[in-house]
Design a protein around this motif. Structure first.
Motif, PDB file in Angstrom:
ATOM      1  N   LYS A   1      -2.133 -10.292  -2.662  1.00 46.42           N
ATOM      2  CA  LYS A   1      -2.605 -11.042  -2.646  1.00 46.42           C
ATOM      3  C   LYS A   1      -3.645 -11.818  -2.776  1.00 46.42           C
ATOM      4  O   LYS A   1      -4.074 -12.873  -4.103  1.00 46.42           O
ATOM      5  N   LYS A   2      -4.168 -12.151  -1.791  1.00 47.59           N
ATOM      6  CA  LYS A   2      -5.193 -12.439  -1.921  1.00 47.59           C
ATOM      7  C   LYS A   2      -6.117 -11.663  -2.122  1.00 47.59           C
ATOM      8  O   LYS A   2      -7.394 -12.519  -2.335  1.00 47.59           O
TER       9      LYS A   2
ATOM     10  N   ALA B   1      -7.353  -8.717   7.824  1.00 50.54           N
ATOM     11  CA  ALA B   1      -5.846  -9.399   7.524  1.00 50.54           C
ATOM     12  C   ALA B   1      -4.900  -8.933   7.261  1.00 50.54           C
ATOM     13  O   ALA B   1      -4.821  -7.470   7.267  1.00 50.54           O
ATOM     14  N   PRO B   2      -3.083  -9.276   7.825  1.00 48.44           N
ATOM     15  CA  PRO B   2      -4.034 -11.241   8.621  1.00 48.44           C
ATOM     16  C   PRO B   2      -3.965 -10.550   9.768  1.00 48.44           C
ATOM     17  O   PRO B   2      -2.806 -11.298  10.713  1.00 48.44           O
TER      18      PRO B   2
ATOM     19  N   PRO C   1       1.114  -5.302  -0.147  1.00 43.97           N
ATOM     20  CA  PRO C   1       1.503  -6.443  -0.418  1.00 43.97           C
ATOM     21  C   PRO C   1       1.014  -7.888   0.061  1.00 43.97           C
ATOM     22  O   PRO C   1       0.293  -8.969  -1.076  1.00 43.97           O
ATOM     23  N   TYR C   2       0.857  -8.033   0.982  1.00 50.03           N
ATOM     24  CA  TYR C   2      -0.104  -9.319   1.115  1.00 50.03           C
ATOM     25  C   TYR C   2      -1.935  -9.167   0.880  1.00 50.03           C
ATOM     26  O   TYR C   2      -2.219  -9.732  -0.199  1.00 50.03           O
ATOM     27  N   ARG C   3      -2.798  -8.264   1.406  1.00 50.55           N
ATOM     28  CA  ARG C   3      -3.606  -7.828   0.907  1.00 50.55           C
ATOM     29  C   ARG C   3      -3.861  -7.965  -0.482  1.00 50.55           C
ATOM     30  O   ARG C   3      -4.361  -8.752  -1.172  1.00 50.55           O
TER      31      ARG C   3
ATOM     32  N   TRP D   1       4.358 -14.272   8.705  1.00 50.75           N
ATOM     33  CA  TRP D   1       3.206 -13.917   8.406  1.00 50.75           C
ATOM     34  C   TRP D   1       3.832 -12.235   7.705  1.00 50.75           C
ATOM     35  O   TRP D   1       2.274 -12.013   6.574  1.00 50.75           O
ATOM     36  N   PHE D   2       4.898 -12.087   8.269  1.00 49.28           N
ATOM     37  CA  PHE D   2       4.987 -10.573   7.480  1.00 49.28           C
ATOM     38  C   PHE D   2       6.261 -10.144   6.048  1.00 49.28           C
ATOM     39  O   PHE D   2       6.515  -9.733   5.575  1.00 49.28           O
ATOM     40  N   GLY D   3       7.714 -11.461   6.692  1.00 51.61           N
ATOM     41  CA  GLY D   3       8.204 -11.593   5.739  1.00 51.61           C
ATOM     42  C   GLY D   3       9.518 -11.181   6.081  1.00 51.61           C
ATOM     43  O   GLY D   3      10.736 -11.190   5.773  1.00 51.61           O
TER      44      GLY D   3
ATOM     45  N   ILE E   1       1.951  -3.739   4.853  1.00 50.40           N
ATOM     46  CA  ILE E   1       0.568  -4.950   4.604  1.00 50.40           C
ATOM     47  C   ILE E   1       0.523  -5.012   3.189  1.00 50.40           C
ATOM     48  O   ILE E   1      -0.479  -6.118   3.019  1.00 50.40           O
TER      49      ILE E   1
END
Length: 278
Positions: free
Chosen positions: A200-201, A44-45, A196-198, A258-260, A194
């Protein structure tokens, strides 16, 4: 009558030749108008696969679906781990690999790559309460998690030629991140764009990136294709769509979704393009 028959035969011959040319561009016939993308679906993502629904999602999944729409090819995702994915390409059972694949010297010896589609600076990721490791120089004698089959092994080998950093190999990046969060290893190289995305999830992962202004390496990601007639034809098609998407802004939109941010506007991307232009 003979002239008519000869004319018909010529028409048939040229029709066959035309069909053959079309088939070559697509592979080996209408049934081959497909690009087989080998990917594990566990990163992900970029590439994600839901076992229960058998559905694919992610940045690269959408990117490949767009490539399919623009070329008229059906995109077939082959669900397989990264090391085995390259083997499938070598055996001709897959055309390329998707999982934020990096261009490395070893891979260049075997494959041709498209233009880069992503630039990913990697920093050391450590526990949130770890204040001992602030940069790569603090890693001597410490244990670094690495992912099996990942290009990070090549990059780290170049950073640590005297093998002063201990290595722990994991089958997946998820395992490496969890082991780092648990304190069983000291650090893990991870893409800080990546993280911050990880997090958050997976809020249970108490992690942070260190020394983000000085990444330990930057991955230049592109799609590898074999040096075969089919491979080179598909590479040309894929490269053409990437060029079109970057030019018309659709790639920027996909990145921001996907990444802002637009990865092509980041410092590593600009530096890469500037260096290549010289």
């Amino acid at each position: 009558m003979k002239k008519t028959l000869v004319s018909v035969l010529f028409v048939m011959l040229f029709s066959v030749l035309g069909a053959s040319a079309e088939a070559f561009a697509a592979g080996n016939g209408a049934e081959e108008r497909v690009i087989r993308v080998a990917t594990p679906g566990n990163y992900a993502p970029f590439t994600m696969y839901e076992e229960l629904t058998q559905e694919w999602s992610g940045f690269e999944i959408e990117l490949w679906r767009t490539i399919g729409e623009k070329t008229g090819y059906r995109i077939q995702f082959v669900h397989i781990d990264t090391p085995a994915a390259f083997a499938e390409v070598d055996l001709g059972r897959a055309d390329t690999v998707a999982k934020q694949i990096s261009i490395t010297p070893a891979r260049r010896q075997k494959y041709e790559f498209t233009q880069p589609f992503f630039f990913s600076p990697y920093c050391l990721t450590v526990r949130e309460d770890n204040n001992e490791i602030t940069s790569w120089k603090d890693m001597e004698g410490k244990t670094l998690a690495l992912r099996e089959g990942s290009a990070m092994k090549e990059f780290v080998a170049a950073l640590d030629p005297d093998n002063k950093v201990k290595k722990a190999i994991y089958e997946s990046g998820n395992s490496a991140l969890h082991e780092t969060a648990m304190g069983r290893v000291d650090a893990y190289p991870f893409a800080y764009l990546i993280l911050p995305y990880r997090l958050k999830k997976n809020p249970e992962l108490k992690l942070k990136s260190v020394d983000v202004d000085n990444p330990i390496y930057t991955e230049v990601n592109a799609y590898p294709f074999p040096r075969t007639e089919r491979g080179q034809a598909l590479l040309k098609l894929t490269d053409g769509v990437l060029t079109e998407m970057i030019a018309d802004g659709s790639y920027s939109e996909l990145c921001k979704k996907w990444f802002g941010l637009d990865v092509m506007e980041t410092k590593p991307a600009k530096e890469y393009r500037q260096k290549r232009a010289q």
